[in-house]
Design an enzyme around this catalytic site. Structure first.
Site, PDB file in Angstrom:
ATOM      1  N   ARG A   1      35.314 -19.357  59.989  1.00 55.28           N
ATOM      2  CA  ARG A   1      34.397 -20.396  59.555  1.00 55.28           C
ATOM      3  C   ARG A   1      32.962 -19.901  59.580  1.00 55.28           C
ATOM      4  O   ARG A   1      32.611 -19.010  60.349  1.00 55.28           O
ATOM      5  CB  ARG A   1      34.530 -21.656  60.406  1.00 55.28           C
ATOM      6  CG  ARG A   1      34.381 -21.437  61.902  1.00 55.28           C
ATOM      7  CD  ARG A   1      35.122 -22.546  62.642  1.00 55.28           C
ATOM      8  NE  ARG A   1      35.013 -22.454  64.080  1.00 55.28           N
ATOM      9  CZ  ARG A   1      35.811 -21.716  64.853  1.00 55.28           C
ATOM     10  NH1 ARG A   1      36.732 -20.948  64.280  1.00 55.28           N
ATOM     11  NH2 ARG A   1      35.682 -21.722  66.159  1.00 55.28           N
TER      12      ARG A   1
ATOM     13  N   ARG B   1      29.719 -16.693  62.964  1.00 57.18           N
ATOM     14  CA  ARG B   1      29.959 -16.352  64.362  1.00 57.18           C
ATOM     15  C   ARG B   1      31.457 -16.247  64.669  1.00 57.18           C
ATOM     16  O   ARG B   1      31.873 -15.440  65.479  1.00 57.18           O
ATOM     17  CB  ARG B   1      29.295 -17.406  65.260  1.00 57.18           C
ATOM     18  CG  ARG B   1      29.461 -17.162  66.748  1.00 57.18           C
ATOM     19  CD  ARG B   1      28.752 -18.219  67.586  1.00 57.18           C
ATOM     20  NE  ARG B   1      27.306 -18.057  67.561  1.00 57.18           N
ATOM     21  CZ  ARG B   1      26.462 -18.858  66.923  1.00 57.18           C
ATOM     22  NH1 ARG B   1      26.925 -19.896  66.238  1.00 57.18           N
ATOM     23  NH2 ARG B   1      25.172 -18.649  66.955  1.00 57.18           N
ATOM     24  N   TYR B   2      32.253 -17.087  64.051  1.00 55.79           N
ATOM     25  CA  TYR B   2      33.699 -17.111  64.278  1.00 55.79           C
ATOM     26  C   TYR B   2      34.406 -16.627  63.023  1.00 55.79           C
ATOM     27  O   TYR B   2      33.932 -16.869  61.907  1.00 55.79           O
ATOM     28  CB  TYR B   2      34.155 -18.532  64.618  1.00 55.79           C
ATOM     29  CG  TYR B   2      33.448 -19.135  65.806  1.00 55.79           C
ATOM     30  CD1 TYR B   2      33.774 -18.759  67.103  1.00 55.79           C
ATOM     31  CD2 TYR B   2      32.449 -20.082  65.627  1.00 55.79           C
ATOM     32  CE1 TYR B   2      33.136 -19.307  68.200  1.00 55.79           C
ATOM     33  CE2 TYR B   2      31.794 -20.641  66.722  1.00 55.79           C
ATOM     34  CZ  TYR B   2      32.141 -20.254  67.994  1.00 55.79           C
ATOM     35  OH  TYR B   2      31.501 -20.799  69.083  1.00 55.79           O
TER      36      TYR B   2
ATOM     37  N   CYS C   1      16.674 -30.594  70.380  1.00 57.25           N
ATOM     38  CA  CYS C   1      17.354 -29.817  69.340  1.00 57.25           C
ATOM     39  C   CYS C   1      17.278 -28.319  69.598  1.00 57.25           C
ATOM     40  O   CYS C   1      16.201 -27.769  69.842  1.00 57.25           O
ATOM     41  CB  CYS C   1      16.732 -30.135  67.978  1.00 57.25           C
ATOM     42  SG  CYS C   1      17.452 -29.200  66.611  1.00 57.25           S
TER      43      CYS C   1
ATOM     44  N   ASP D   1      21.404 -26.962  75.439  1.00 53.27           N
ATOM     45  CA  ASP D   1      21.053 -25.565  75.161  1.00 53.27           C
ATOM     46  C   ASP D   1      19.673 -25.234  75.725  1.00 53.27           C
ATOM     47  O   ASP D   1      18.864 -26.116  76.012  1.00 53.27           O
ATOM     48  CB  ASP D   1      21.064 -25.317  73.647  1.00 53.27           C
ATOM     49  CG  ASP D   1      22.455 -25.435  73.053  1.00 53.27           C
ATOM     50  OD1 ASP D   1      23.379 -24.823  73.603  1.00 53.27           O
ATOM     51  OD2 ASP D   1      22.609 -26.158  72.054  1.00 53.27           O
TER      52      ASP D   1
ATOM     53  N   LYS E   1      30.992 -20.780  71.757  1.00 56.28           N
ATOM     54  CA  LYS E   1      31.251 -21.881  72.668  1.00 56.28           C
ATOM     55  C   LYS E   1      32.305 -21.510  73.705  1.00 56.28           C
ATOM     56  O   LYS E   1      33.309 -20.882  73.388  1.00 56.28           O
ATOM     57  CB  LYS E   1      31.729 -23.115  71.896  1.00 56.28           C
ATOM     58  CG  LYS E   1      30.695 -23.707  70.972  1.00 56.28           C
ATOM     59  CD  LYS E   1      31.258 -24.924  70.252  1.00 56.28           C
ATOM     60  CE  LYS E   1      30.260 -25.459  69.245  1.00 56.28           C
ATOM     61  NZ  LYS E   1      30.067 -24.496  68.115  1.00 56.28           N
TER      62      LYS E   1
ATOM     63  N   CYS F   1      15.358 -34.671  67.027  1.00 54.05           N
ATOM     64  CA  CYS F   1      15.751 -34.860  68.426  1.00 54.05           C
ATOM     65  C   CYS F   1      14.898 -33.959  69.312  1.00 54.05           C
ATOM     66  O   CYS F   1      14.659 -32.795  68.976  1.00 54.05           O
ATOM     67  CB  CYS F   1      17.227 -34.512  68.603  1.00 54.05           C
ATOM     68  SG  CYS F   1      18.328 -35.423  67.496  1.00 54.05           S
TER      69      CYS F   1
ATOM     70  N   CYS G   1      15.345 -33.195  58.633  1.00 49.93           N
ATOM     71  CA  CYS G   1      16.255 -34.192  59.190  1.00 49.93           C
ATOM     72  C   CYS G   1      15.643 -35.573  59.027  1.00 49.93           C
ATOM     73  O   CYS G   1      14.422 -35.717  58.859  1.00 49.93           O
ATOM     74  CB  CYS G   1      16.500 -33.939  60.678  1.00 49.93           C
ATOM     75  SG  CYS G   1      17.224 -32.333  61.065  1.00 49.93           S
TER      76      CYS G   1
ATOM     77  N   ASP H   1      27.423 -23.524  74.672  1.00 51.40           N
ATOM     78  CA  ASP H   1      27.167 -22.425  73.745  1.00 51.40           C
ATOM     79  C   ASP H   1      26.521 -21.304  74.546  1.00 51.40           C
ATOM     80  O   ASP H   1      25.379 -21.431  74.995  1.00 51.40           O
ATOM     81  CB  ASP H   1      26.240 -22.873  72.615  1.00 51.40           C
ATOM     82  CG  ASP H   1      26.970 -23.012  71.302  1.00 51.40           C
ATOM     83  OD1 ASP H   1      27.652 -22.040  70.926  1.00 51.40           O
ATOM     84  OD2 ASP H   1      26.864 -24.069  70.664  1.00 51.40           O
TER      85      ASP H   1
ATOM     86  N   ARG I   1      17.635 -26.114  67.402  1.00 52.79           N
ATOM     87  CA  ARG I   1      16.969 -25.479  66.260  1.00 52.79           C
ATOM     88  C   ARG I   1      15.565 -26.039  66.061  1.00 52.79           C
ATOM     89  O   ARG I   1      15.013 -25.983  64.963  1.00 52.79           O
ATOM     90  CB  ARG I   1      17.791 -25.678  64.974  1.00 52.79           C
ATOM     91  CG  ARG I   1      19.107 -24.914  64.961  1.00 52.79           C
ATOM     92  CD  ARG I   1      19.685 -24.811  63.557  1.00 52.79           C
ATOM     93  NE  ARG I   1      20.955 -24.100  63.590  1.00 52.79           N
ATOM     94  CZ  ARG I   1      22.139 -24.652  63.318  1.00 52.79           C
ATOM     95  NH1 ARG I   1      22.208 -25.923  62.971  1.00 52.79           N
ATOM     96  NH2 ARG I   1      23.247 -23.938  63.383  1.00 52.79           N
TER      97      ARG I   1
END
Length: 366
Positions: free
Chosen positions: A98, A94-95, A114, A277, A321, A111, A107, A314, A116
């Site tokens: 990076r 995206r950037y 989340c 999000d 962001k 959460c 995981c 985001d 995702r």
């Protein structure tokens, strides 16, 4: 306040009800939630939950709720647009300097907020195949602008030390990759997993390694969690934090201050405080932007500068962001504009839950 200890990770709604962590009256609805979104509550996390407190901030993060069955307007299975920026499997670019490298889809804990949540958990994918992993490395090698690789997923520290060591070595051997950052919840969710072997696997010649710890409430930073963090930091691995602003968890000044101070006490620099999000079924956990800005404004002057995270949103759809703290308001007479390489002013209209914003703020003529 009573605490319960469990020997194994709890993975289904029936277990949560049997252990007193969810009401039996909700079992049918929670089974529907579990059919769509993974459940995992480790013994360390379960031991923090007060089953007698219906508003327990730890339970709110990890114990499923029937409210997750309600999908609000604007919620999206890929709320920050990972797919739009994924040139090959496992990579999100995206950037410019990076990339994310998503190695696994599992995981230690799942959460409830989340972003995702549609993509992680048993049956939602597995570790990258050898062929897909090779293609991801080839992509990184072919893009000299990539300075930092961020290991995410899923939680990369769910990999074995042997596999982690190989990944770290492979990345460090790419000349233009100077930083490897690892995003994880393992030090708080399963602190004994941060073994000497795992720490050794993260130490690699040729690249600087950072670890970003995700925690949202000071109670998560138990003595065992602090010991696991110290093991990483004492090995020379610097750490930053990331948290999500969550209704009923840390959306009050006392809880947010305590969390940020706890990070700093652990030698972890507060980094990002994410606005929630637009993940499906998470509206009950999101605050408004105005509430988040007021909390951030309250932190200023009340706690050390070391304790100040950056409040970010985001932007839905993959735009990246945006800082949304109270210090980013445009003044009436601002004449500053953002220009791209063609010297053309660029503005992005952001519609977030019915609130329309210009980012960057539109300049006004003097």
């Amino acid at each position: 306040m009573s605490r319960m200890n469990f020997a194994t990770t709890l993975r289904d709604a029936g277990e949560l009800v049997a252990r007193g962590l969810a009401p039996e009256s909700d079992l049918a609805d929670l089974q529907k939630v579990a059919a769509r979104y993974a459940i995992a509550v480790t013994p360390d996390i379960a031991a923090l939950i007060d089953p007698n407190d219906p508003a327990d901030p730890i339970a709110r993060q990890f114990i499923p709720s029937r409210q997750e069955l309600s999908v609000a307007a604007g919620e999206n299975p890929d709320p920050i647009g990972d797919d739009a920026h994924s040139p090959v499997a496992g990579i999100v670019h995206r950037y410019p300097d990076r990339v994310l490298l998503k190695l696994v889809h599992v995981c230690a804990v799942y959460c409830r907020f989340c972003f995702r949540r549609e993509m992680v958990g048993p049956g939602k994918g597995s570790a990258l195949s050898d062929a897909a992993y090779a293609r991801a490395l080839d992509y990184i090698r072919a893009h000299n602008e990539i300075w930092e690789v961020i290991l995410t997923g899923g939680d990369p520290l769910m990999l074995s030390p042997r596999r982690l060591a190989q990944v770290m070595t492979d990345l460090a051997q790419i000349g233009h990759v100077k930083i490897i950052r690892i995003h994880t919840r393992v030090p708080v969710a399963d602190p004994l997993r941060i073994s000497d072997d795992l720490v050794s696997a993260l130490k690699v010649a040729g690249a600087t390694v950072w670890v970003a710890l995700h925690a949202n409430h000071a109670r998560e930073l138990t003595d065992r969690a602090r010991a696991s963090v110290a093991r990483l930091i004492d090995a020379g691995i610097p750490m930053v934090s990331q948290s999500v602003l969550l209704r009923g968890v840390n959306d009050n000044p006392a809880a947010l201050e305590e969390l940020m101070r706890a990070f700093v006490e652990c030698r972890i620099k507060p980094y990002y405080l994410h606005h929630g999000d637009l993940a499906p079924g998470t509206a009950h956990l999101r605050t408004t932007l105005a509430e988040g800005q007021a909390l951030m404004k309250g932190l200023r002057g009340r706690v050390s500068g070391l304790c100040q995270p950056e409040y970010v949103l985001d932007i839905p759809g993959g735009a990246g962001k945006a800082p949304v703290g109270p210090n980013y308001l445009a003044s009436e007479d601002s004449s500053v504009s953002e220009r791209d390489a063609n010297r053309e002013t660029r503005y992005r209209i952001v519609d977030y839950c019915g609130e329309v914003h210009l980012y960057p703020p539109e300049p006004r003529s003097r």
